[in-house]
Design a protein around this motif. Structure first.
Motif, PDB file in Angstrom:
ATOM      1  N   ILE A  91      34.234  33.718  38.708  1.00  0.00           N
ATOM      2  CA  ILE A  91      35.625  33.443  39.111  1.00  0.00           C
ATOM      3  C   ILE A  91      35.983  34.797  39.842  1.00  0.00           C
ATOM      4  CG2 ILE A  91      37.980  33.285  38.458  1.00  0.00           C
ATOM      5  CD1 ILE A  91      36.911  31.445  36.143  1.00  0.00           C
ATOM      6  N   SER A  92      36.274  35.017  41.036  1.00  0.00           N
ATOM      7  CA  SER A  92      36.568  36.121  41.718  1.00  0.00           C
ATOM      8  C   SER A  92      38.388  36.189  41.857  1.00  0.00           C
ATOM      9  CB  SER A  92      36.151  36.074  43.343  1.00  0.00           C
ATOM     10  OG  SER A  92      36.310  37.091  44.090  1.00  0.00           O
ATOM     11  N   ILE A  93      38.857  37.204  41.140  1.00  0.00           N
ATOM     12  CA  ILE A  93      39.973  37.483  41.529  1.00  0.00           C
ATOM     13  C   ILE A  93      40.323  38.666  42.647  1.00  0.00           C
ATOM     14  CG2 ILE A  93      42.200  38.737  40.471  1.00  0.00           C
ATOM     15  CD1 ILE A  93      40.866  37.924  37.631  1.00  0.00           C
ATOM     16  N   LEU A  95      42.841  41.003  44.879  1.00  0.00           N
ATOM     17  CA  LEU A  95      44.214  41.469  45.056  1.00  0.00           C
ATOM     18  C   LEU A  95      44.038  42.131  46.395  1.00  0.00           C
ATOM     19  CD1 LEU A  95      43.691  43.284  41.663  1.00  0.00           C
ATOM     20  CD2 LEU A  95      44.953  41.276  41.946  1.00  0.00           C
ATOM     21  N   ASP A  96      45.372  42.226  46.892  1.00  0.00           N
ATOM     22  CA  ASP A  96      45.610  43.180  48.050  1.00  0.00           C
ATOM     23  C   ASP A  96      45.973  44.434  47.689  1.00  0.00           C
ATOM     24  OD1 ASP A  96      48.199  43.319  47.576  1.00  0.00           O
ATOM     25  OD2 ASP A  96      48.886  41.541  48.723  1.00  0.00           O
ATOM     26  N   SER A  97      45.926  45.531  48.747  1.00  0.00           N
ATOM     27  CA  SER A  97      46.258  46.696  48.138  1.00  0.00           C
ATOM     28  C   SER A  97      47.487  47.187  47.803  1.00  0.00           C
ATOM     29  CB  SER A  97      46.408  47.645  49.617  1.00  0.00           C
ATOM     30  OG  SER A  97      47.300  47.112  50.672  1.00  0.00           O
ATOM     31  N   SER A  98      48.463  46.293  47.851  1.00  0.00           N
ATOM     32  CA  SER A  98      49.766  46.437  47.038  1.00  0.00           C
ATOM     33  C   SER A  98      49.826  46.222  45.412  1.00  0.00           C
ATOM     34  CB  SER A  98      50.895  45.561  47.657  1.00  0.00           C
ATOM     35  OG  SER A  98      50.736  44.307  47.192  1.00  0.00           O
ATOM     36  N   GLU A  99      48.569  45.552  45.121  1.00  0.00           N
ATOM     37  CA  GLU A  99      48.327  45.066  43.642  1.00  0.00           C
ATOM     38  C   GLU A  99      47.200  46.141  43.124  1.00  0.00           C
ATOM     39  OE1 GLU A  99      48.926  40.520  43.503  1.00  0.00           O
ATOM     40  OE2 GLU A  99      47.396  40.939  45.001  1.00  0.00           O
ATOM     41  N   GLN A 100      46.817  47.209  43.660  1.00  0.00           N
ATOM     42  CA  GLN A 100      45.870  48.184  43.308  1.00  0.00           C
ATOM     43  C   GLN A 100      46.044  48.730  42.021  1.00  0.00           C
ATOM     44  OE1 GLN A 100      45.088  51.312  46.004  1.00  0.00           O
ATOM     45  NE2 GLN A 100      43.723  52.317  44.381  1.00  0.00           N
ATOM     46  N   ALA A 101      47.186  48.716  41.417  1.00  0.00           N
ATOM     47  CA  ALA A 101      47.475  49.136  40.043  1.00  0.00           C
ATOM     48  C   ALA A 101      47.227  48.141  38.993  1.00  0.00           C
ATOM     49  CB  ALA A 101      48.942  49.575  39.850  1.00  0.00           C
ATOM     50  N   LYS A 102      46.967  46.854  39.401  1.00  0.00           N
ATOM     51  CA  LYS A 102      46.555  45.866  38.423  1.00  0.00           C
ATOM     52  C   LYS A 102      45.126  45.766  38.184  1.00  0.00           C
ATOM     53  CE  LYS A 102      50.561  42.909  39.787  1.00  0.00           C
ATOM     54  NZ  LYS A 102      50.811  41.570  40.451  1.00  0.00           N
ATOM     55  N   ALA A 103      44.342  46.130  39.277  1.00  0.00           N
ATOM     56  CA  ALA A 103      42.910  46.124  39.060  1.00  0.00           C
ATOM     57  C   ALA A 103      42.157  46.497  37.736  1.00  0.00           C
ATOM     58  CB  ALA A 103      42.186  46.772  40.421  1.00  0.00           C
ATOM     59  N   LYS A 104      42.495  47.779  37.698  1.00  0.00           N
ATOM     60  CA  LYS A 104      41.827  48.347  36.473  1.00  0.00           C
ATOM     61  C   LYS A 104      42.329  47.872  34.985  1.00  0.00           C
ATOM     62  CE  LYS A 104      40.370  52.746  34.029  1.00  0.00           C
ATOM     63  NZ  LYS A 104      39.318  52.028  33.490  1.00  0.00           N
ATOM     64  N   MET A 141      34.678  38.600  38.839  1.00  0.00           N
ATOM     65  CA  MET A 141      34.325  39.870  39.907  1.00  0.00           C
ATOM     66  C   MET A 141      36.045  40.126  40.058  1.00  0.00           C
ATOM     67  SD  MET A 141      32.170  38.158  42.666  1.00  0.00           S
ATOM     68  CE  MET A 141      30.438  38.193  42.730  1.00  0.00           C
ATOM     69  N   ILE A 142      36.294  41.464  40.315  1.00  0.00           N
ATOM     70  CA  ILE A 142      37.661  41.970  40.680  1.00  0.00           C
ATOM     71  C   ILE A 142      37.392  42.693  41.900  1.00  0.00           C
ATOM     72  CG2 ILE A 142      39.491  43.517  40.207  1.00  0.00           C
ATOM     73  CD1 ILE A 142      39.201  41.362  37.985  1.00  0.00           C
ATOM     74  N   ASN A 143      38.186  42.234  42.908  1.00  0.00           N
ATOM     75  CA  ASN A 143      38.023  42.823  44.412  1.00  0.00           C
ATOM     76  C   ASN A 143      39.431  43.120  44.757  1.00  0.00           C
ATOM     77  OD1 ASN A 143      36.210  43.377  46.625  1.00  0.00           O
ATOM     78  ND2 ASN A 143      37.776  42.449  47.510  1.00  0.00           N
ATOM     79  N   CYS A 144      39.801  44.545  44.698  1.00  0.00           N
ATOM     80  CA  CYS A 144      40.957  44.977  45.413  1.00  0.00           C
ATOM     81  C   CYS A 144      40.716  45.643  46.673  1.00  0.00           C
ATOM     82  CB  CYS A 144      41.702  45.732  44.305  1.00  0.00           C
ATOM     83  SG  CYS A 144      43.419  46.324  44.979  1.00  0.00           S
ATOM     84  N   GLN A 145      41.154  44.985  47.957  1.00  0.00           N
ATOM     85  CA  GLN A 145      41.059  45.758  49.163  1.00  0.00           C
ATOM     86  C   GLN A 145      42.112  46.782  49.297  1.00  0.00           C
ATOM     87  OE1 GLN A 145      38.565  44.145  50.794  1.00  0.00           O
ATOM     88  NE2 GLN A 145      38.883  46.041  52.049  1.00  0.00           N
ATOM     89  N   LEU A 146      41.512  48.149  49.674  1.00  0.00           N
ATOM     90  CA  LEU A 146      42.242  49.164  49.791  1.00  0.00           C
ATOM     91  C   LEU A 146      42.771  49.156  51.098  1.00  0.00           C
ATOM     92  CD1 LEU A 146      39.723  51.588  47.847  1.00  0.00           C
ATOM     93  CD2 LEU A 146      41.918  50.516  47.041  1.00  0.00           C
ATOM     94  N   GLU A 147      44.016  49.975  51.024  1.00  0.00           N
ATOM     95  CA  GLU A 147      44.762  49.965  52.375  1.00  0.00           C
ATOM     96  C   GLU A 147      44.135  50.802  53.779  1.00  0.00           C
ATOM     97  OE1 GLU A 147      48.933  51.085  53.078  1.00  0.00           O
ATOM     98  OE2 GLU A 147      49.100  50.995  50.672  1.00  0.00           O
TER      99      GLU A 147
END
Length: 149
Positions: A91-93, A95-104, A141-147
């Motif tokens: 399952i891949s989560i 997140l976009d860059s605005s949600e970076q604080a949620k990743a960790k 998987m957690i994937n958060c695209q950075l700005e």
């Protein structure tokens, strides 16, 4: 936040995704091969492995993306996880860059008492990424695209 299915194949991702594309339509976005990776110490890929799919995405609709990669023997040895048909799903989560604080916090909470495959860290594709199996045997998987990518 977007939840998607991430599949692993044993060398036939491209054939599988060409089939899925014929069923669902659409275009691959993106398609990256192992040969596109920057060189890594201790990692030697054969010409055949360089042509295998490192990551492929097929948008199905506005909220669903089917994703996958080929798993090679080096990956299985490195992660101590053999390829097994039927358990080759994550399952891949995303997140976009605005949600970076949620990743960790998501990574830490879901991986608690589980087994970390790849720690959450910055990647060459411009994201924070990590993978693990949770305490119930579910792969995430957690994937958060950075700005700045």
């Amino acid at each position: 936040m977007q939840l998607n299915h991430y599949l692993n194949f044993h060398g036939n991702t491209e054939a599988a995704f060409n089939f899925y594309k014929s069923v669902f339509g659409g275009e691959f976005s993106p398609l990256m091969r192992y040969g596109d990776m920057p060189a890594q110490d201790g990692v030697t890929l054969s010409d055949a492995d360089k042509q295998k799919i490192m990551h492929i995405s097929l948008p199905i609709n506005e909220s669903t993306v089917l994703m996958a990669s080929d798993v090679n023997e080096q990956f299985c040895a490195q992660t101590n996880q053999p390829f097994t048909v039927g358990t080759n799903h994550y399952i891949s989560i995303n997140l976009d860059s605005s949600e970076q604080a949620k990743a960790k916090p998501l990574f830490d909470a879901l991986s608690a008492n589980g087994s970390i495959e790849m720690p959450l860290d910055k990647t060459f594709w411009g994201a924070l990424y990590g993978a693990f199996t949770d305490q119930f045997g579910i792969k995430w998987m957690i994937n958060c695209q950075l700005e700045n990518s």
